[in-house]
Motif scaffolding. Structure first.
Motif, PDB file in Angstrom:
ATOM      1  N   SER A 663       0.826  -1.199   0.000  1.00 24.15           N
ATOM      2  CA  SER A 663       0.000   0.000   0.000  1.00 24.15           C
ATOM      3  C   SER A 663       0.867   1.257   0.000  1.00 24.15           C
ATOM      4  O   SER A 663       0.605   2.219  -0.729  1.00 24.15           O
ATOM      5  CB  SER A 663      -0.926  -0.007   1.220  1.00 24.15           C
ATOM      6  OG  SER A 663      -1.689   1.180   1.277  1.00 24.15           O
ATOM      7  N   ASP A 664       1.918   1.241   0.803  1.00 24.93           N
ATOM      8  CA  ASP A 664       2.822   2.388   0.852  1.00 24.93           C
ATOM      9  C   ASP A 664       3.521   2.593  -0.492  1.00 24.93           C
ATOM     10  O   ASP A 664       3.651   3.726  -0.965  1.00 24.93           O
ATOM     11  CB  ASP A 664       3.861   2.177   1.958  1.00 24.93           C
ATOM     12  CG  ASP A 664       4.907   3.273   1.988  1.00 24.93           C
ATOM     13  OD1 ASP A 664       4.564   4.405   2.355  1.00 24.93           O
ATOM     14  OD2 ASP A 664       6.063   2.998   1.608  1.00 24.93           O
ATOM     15  N   LEU A 665       3.956   1.504  -1.116  1.00 25.28           N
ATOM     16  CA  LEU A 665       4.656   1.615  -2.400  1.00 25.28           C
ATOM     17  C   LEU A 665       3.742   2.179  -3.489  1.00 25.28           C
ATOM     18  O   LEU A 665       4.172   2.977  -4.327  1.00 25.28           O
ATOM     19  CB  LEU A 665       5.209   0.254  -2.825  1.00 25.28           C
ATOM     20  CG  LEU A 665       6.452  -0.232  -2.074  1.00 25.28           C
ATOM     21  CD1 LEU A 665       6.820  -1.640  -2.507  1.00 25.28           C
ATOM     22  CD2 LEU A 665       7.631   0.715  -2.310  1.00 25.28           C
ATOM     23  N   GLN A 666       2.505   1.762  -3.486  1.00 27.22           N
ATOM     24  CA  GLN A 666       1.579   2.269  -4.498  1.00 27.22           C
ATOM     25  C   GLN A 666       1.381   3.775  -4.344  1.00 27.22           C
ATOM     26  O   GLN A 666       1.189   4.492  -5.331  1.00 27.22           O
ATOM     27  CB  GLN A 666       0.250   1.517  -4.406  1.00 27.22           C
ATOM     28  CG  GLN A 666       0.349   0.099  -4.961  1.00 27.22           C
ATOM     29  CD  GLN A 666      -0.775  -0.811  -4.508  1.00 27.22           C
ATOM     30  OE1 GLN A 666      -1.616  -0.422  -3.698  1.00 27.22           O
ATOM     31  NE2 GLN A 666      -0.791  -2.034  -5.018  1.00 27.22           N
ATOM     32  N   ALA A 670       5.113   3.526  -7.275  1.00 26.55           N
ATOM     33  CA  ALA A 670       5.888   2.330  -7.605  1.00 26.55           C
ATOM     34  C   ALA A 670       5.061   1.378  -8.459  1.00 26.55           C
ATOM     35  O   ALA A 670       3.839   1.298  -8.326  1.00 26.55           O
ATOM     36  CB  ALA A 670       6.340   1.625  -6.330  1.00 26.55           C
ATOM     37  N   LEU A 671       5.764   0.654  -9.321  1.00 28.11           N
ATOM     38  CA  LEU A 671       5.133  -0.372 -10.143  1.00 28.11           C
ATOM     39  C   LEU A 671       5.574  -1.733  -9.616  1.00 28.11           C
ATOM     40  O   LEU A 671       6.752  -2.085  -9.683  1.00 28.11           O
ATOM     41  CB  LEU A 671       5.546  -0.205 -11.610  1.00 28.11           C
ATOM     42  CG  LEU A 671       4.994  -1.226 -12.608  1.00 28.11           C
ATOM     43  CD1 LEU A 671       3.469  -1.147 -12.676  1.00 28.11           C
ATOM     44  CD2 LEU A 671       5.607  -1.011 -13.990  1.00 28.11           C
ATOM     45  N   ILE A 688      10.593   1.985  -8.938  1.00 25.07           N
ATOM     46  CA  ILE A 688      10.147   3.142  -8.173  1.00 25.07           C
ATOM     47  C   ILE A 688      10.983   4.362  -8.551  1.00 25.07           C
ATOM     48  O   ILE A 688      12.202   4.260  -8.731  1.00 25.07           O
ATOM     49  CB  ILE A 688      10.241   2.851  -6.650  1.00 25.07           C
ATOM     50  CG1 ILE A 688       9.662   4.000  -5.827  1.00 25.07           C
ATOM     51  CG2 ILE A 688      11.665   2.561  -6.235  1.00 25.07           C
ATOM     52  CD1 ILE A 688       9.498   3.651  -4.344  1.00 25.07           C
ATOM     53  N   PRO A 689      10.355   5.548  -8.672  1.00 29.12           N
ATOM     54  CA  PRO A 689      11.121   6.766  -8.964  1.00 29.12           C
ATOM     55  C   PRO A 689      12.077   7.103  -7.823  1.00 29.12           C
ATOM     56  O   PRO A 689      11.750   6.913  -6.646  1.00 29.12           O
ATOM     57  CB  PRO A 689      10.042   7.842  -9.106  1.00 29.12           C
ATOM     58  CG  PRO A 689       8.776   7.096  -9.412  1.00 29.12           C
ATOM     59  CD  PRO A 689       8.889   5.796  -8.675  1.00 29.12           C
TER      60      PRO A 689
END
Length: 740
Positions: A663-666, A670-671, A688-689
């Motif tokens: 959830s945090d990565l989204q 992030a892909l 992730i950028p």
């Protein structure tokens, strides 16, 4: 020499060091061991007990009292954590055990990686309260990569929440049936004082103060369990040698010596991970552990050979040519640089003159020492496989090799992980910037995972490290040791600019101010460049056709990534060929400062197809300025876009926290690329950028209670979303307006 001797004895008396003449050990009497594990697993306390039990120190220090042999640097005593790996040695049963006590925090993993590379055995501590933690998993992955033998040691058996059976079950689930108990505790918890050793088939017990054990026969009520584990150990030992396996099939038993031989061979091939028990804080089980290390752990000569940079095996032969590898530099008050080395081959004596293979300089090793933290003891000679230190070298840095006559070895076998956390750093007093840079360079000698970058592009000094605590430690040392006040800020992102379609422009530079004037006119076309594109033949702009006749082509690999392809398609002598380098220079100058955000531009093809010149007033400067303006105008009309750096991210996380982490990565753009299970943890892969990684280490630790870890690696540059691009352009325009 007098001053140095005073300094030496100042350090030698710390912790009541028991000074005695140092024996010169032969290669087949030396064993090198890395003491590794999660933060809080008790490595420093165990090291203190090992030094005490072997008679190196007269009394044990404690982390709380800030008087241990290992954590002797002020920053370590301030935080109560190991920051640097500490080298010490003990003698047990006429064997020399060189042990490197490593930091447990993932932020200081560089110390553990260094130690694992120069030792032959990993002693992995497991906290008896919590079982294998994320730090244990990380370290184990490095032992796998380096093919190092592993002994697991369940520590802190006297803690109330310790449950040995659960911990062992977790270890077998993660590391498989190779985890074979050599010992098990009788009553793990606050009343722990005894264990059963199923190799020797004896009961060991201790008085409350620990120390020397009481060795007895196994009680009748424990015999069935002990015999079952003994048979499992016998079978595991036999599997590593054909002759032992044959005997096991015939007799279903092995002698103690045969079991030790089988375990030693299994350690070398990582076919067995023996599990021991200990209470380092009360010196229970420590003597038995050192006995096993001295008797069973492989010698240097039994391990795979190290290769030099030419790919040649280097045999740890004391009669071979002398070659030393310097793996660690310590900065200590009163002394300065202390240089730690491993004798890769041959032997080194005090007073030897050697050549630095990396720097070409000559060095004299006036004095040699063996180490026990800040304590050092002089020694006349160190043989192949041994570890020692020296001081006051002129030109030796971490990673250098010193060779004797007719030896040309160089070593470069330690590979450190990529950085995870970065901050721009500046001295609060600008006049101290140069002094700050010198201090940063010095600190990097102590910890190569601190990476310092002077970014011309971002106009910042950036410090890269393994985490927020890693850089906080650097700041503490800078301000308390070096007396330089510094500040951190989030570093700028190295964006790139490119174009998405073809466009044309022309520009005439004309200047007349009496005397010789300036004149140059350039017509050019820009378009996106992709590898393998065919040369252009025709363009159409506004209903007009432009045919190309390519006369020359240059492909320039840009130092910031990507390419510039520069083509000359000028016909009829409209621009002299001698002005083409000036036109290219003008284009390059504008590539270094893209029109959207001032970032570097990349992946552009430029075709100069026409122009005009003046027989008197044309010169290189005129065409450089004309090209710069024509390129800028064409670039703006070619659908310019901002690119951002994208990183490959791998997160190792307990299954319980997977949902929160995803959830945090989204929320960080992030892909998610995939998920997998690895050694009891979930491995999540994503792209992730870089901008979204700025504080990721802090957030991940908060989400998972410090039980997750991650690695990153640069992947590519990709287009930023439109809303992000608009925001970046507005920010750049505002900053430019402020500067004006």
């Amino acid at each position: 020499m007098c001053n140095f001797s005073l300094d030496f004895f100042y350090y030698a008396n710390i912790n009541n060091l028991n000074l005695k003449d140092m024996k010169v050990y032969q290669t087949n009497e030396i064993k090198n061991i890395a003491l590794v594990g999660s933060a809080g697993s008790g490595k420093t306390t165990l090291a203190e007990s090992m030094l005490f039990e072997s008679g190196v120190i007269k009394r044990r220090g404690t982390v709380e009292a800030k008087n241990t042999v290992s954590d002797y640097f002020p920053v370590e005593q301030e935080y109560g954590y190991s920051v640097f790996p500490t080298v010490f040695n003990v003698e047990w049963n006429n064997k020399k055990l060189n042990i490197i006590d490593c930091p447990g925090s993932d932020d200081f993993v560089g110390g553990a990686i260094t130690a694992l590379n120069v030792t032959d055995q990993a002693l992995v501590l497991v906290n008896g309260q919590y079982g294998p933690e994320v730090g244990t998993q990380n370290i184990f992955r490095y032992t796998e990569k380096l093919k190092k033998p592993v002994i697991f040691l369940v520590n802190q058996l006297d803690r109330e929440t310790c449950d040995f059976d659960t911990v062992l079950s977790q270890m077998k689930e993660i590391y498989g049936p190779k985890c074979v108990p050599v010992q098990y505790p009788l009553n793990a918890g606050s009343n722990f004082n005894a264990l059963i050793d199923v190799l020797l088939m004896k009961k060991y017990s201790w008085k409350p103060e620990g120390g020397a054990p009481i060795i007895e026969d196994i009680p009748a009520e424990e015999m069935d369990k002990a015999m079952e584990l003994h048979q499992a150990l016998v079978e595991a030992a036999a599997e590593n040698d054909e002759a032992l396996m044959d005997k096991f099939f015939e007799t279903e038993s092995l002698t103690e010596d045969e079991m030790r031989e089988g375990i030693r061979k299994g350690l070398v091939t990582r076919s067995i991970f023996p599990v021991f028990c200990v209470c380092g804080g009360r010196s229970m089980g420590v003597r038995r552990l050192m006995e096993f290390l001295g008797n069973v752990v492989p010698f240097v000569s039994e391990m795979p050979k190290i290769h030099n940079t030419r790919g040649e095996e280097v045999d740890p032969n004391p009669d071979g040519p002398t070659s030393l590898y310097f793996f660690k530099t310590g900065m200590e008050p009163h002394i300065g640089e202390v240089s730690y080395f491993k004798v890769m081959s041959g032997a080194v004596k005090a007073g030897d003159d050697l050549t630095n293979a990396d720097r070409g300089s000559k060095e004299r090793l006036a004095q040699l020492y063996t180490c026990a933290g800040a304590n050092r003891q002089p020694v006349d000679q160190l043989n192949a496989g041994d570890i020692g230190c020296t001081v006051k070298l002129k030109d030796v840095k971490t990673g250098n090799t010193l060779n004797g006559k007719d030896c040309e070895n160089r070593f470069d076998f330690i590979k450190y992980p990529n950085s995870k956390y970065s901050r721009a750093v500046k001295a609060l007093n600008e006049s101290e910037t140069e002094k700050m840079m010198a201090a940063l360079t010095k600190m990097r000698q102590e910890d190569p995972t601190w990476v310092v970058e002077q970014s011309k592009e971002l106009r910042q000094i950036i410090v890269h490290g393994q985490g927020e605590f890693h850089l906080r430690t650097l700041k503490w040392r800078m301000e308390n040791n070096e007396k330089i006040m510094i500040s951190y800020e989030e570093p700028k992102i190295p964006y790139r600019e490119t174009i998405t379609k073809a466009a044309r422009a022309d520009y005439r530079h004309k200047k007349q101010s009496g005397g010789a004037g300036q004149f140059g006119e350039v017509h050019l076309i820009v378009e996106p460049y992709a590898e393998g594109m065919p040369d252009p033949t025709l363009y159409k702009f506004g209903g007009q056709e432009f045919r190309m006749n390519i006369k020359s082509k240059e492909e320039i690999d840009l130092e910031w990534g990507g390419k510039l392809v520069f083509m000359n398609s000028v016909v009829g002598g409209a621009i002299d060929a001698r002005f083409m380098p000036a036109i290219l220079k003008g284009v390059m100058a504008r590539m270094e400062q893209g029109p959207l955000t001032g970032s570097y531009a990349r992946d552009v093809r430029v075709i100069v197809y026409d122009g005009k010149m003046h027989p008197v007033d044309s010169n290189e400067l005129s065409f450089m300025l004309a090209a710069r303006q024509a390129f800028a105008e064409a670039f703006k009309n070619a659908g310019p876009k901002i690119l951002e750096p994208i990183f490959d991210l791998e997160v190792f996380v307990p299954a319980d926290y997977m949902g929160d982490v995803m959830s945090d990565l989204q929320g960080r753009r992030a892909l998610i690329m995939g998920m997998d299970s690895e050694a009891g943890y979930q491995k999540l892969s994503a792209k992730i950028p870089q901008k979204e990684l700025a504080n990721y280490s802090i957030t991940l630790s908060s989400i998972t209670g410090g039980r997750a870890s991650f690695t990153t690696k640069f992947a590519s540059y990709e287009l930023v979303p439109t809303d992000v691009q608009n925001e970046l352009i507005k920010k750049h325009e505002a900053e430019a307006a402020e500067e004006d």
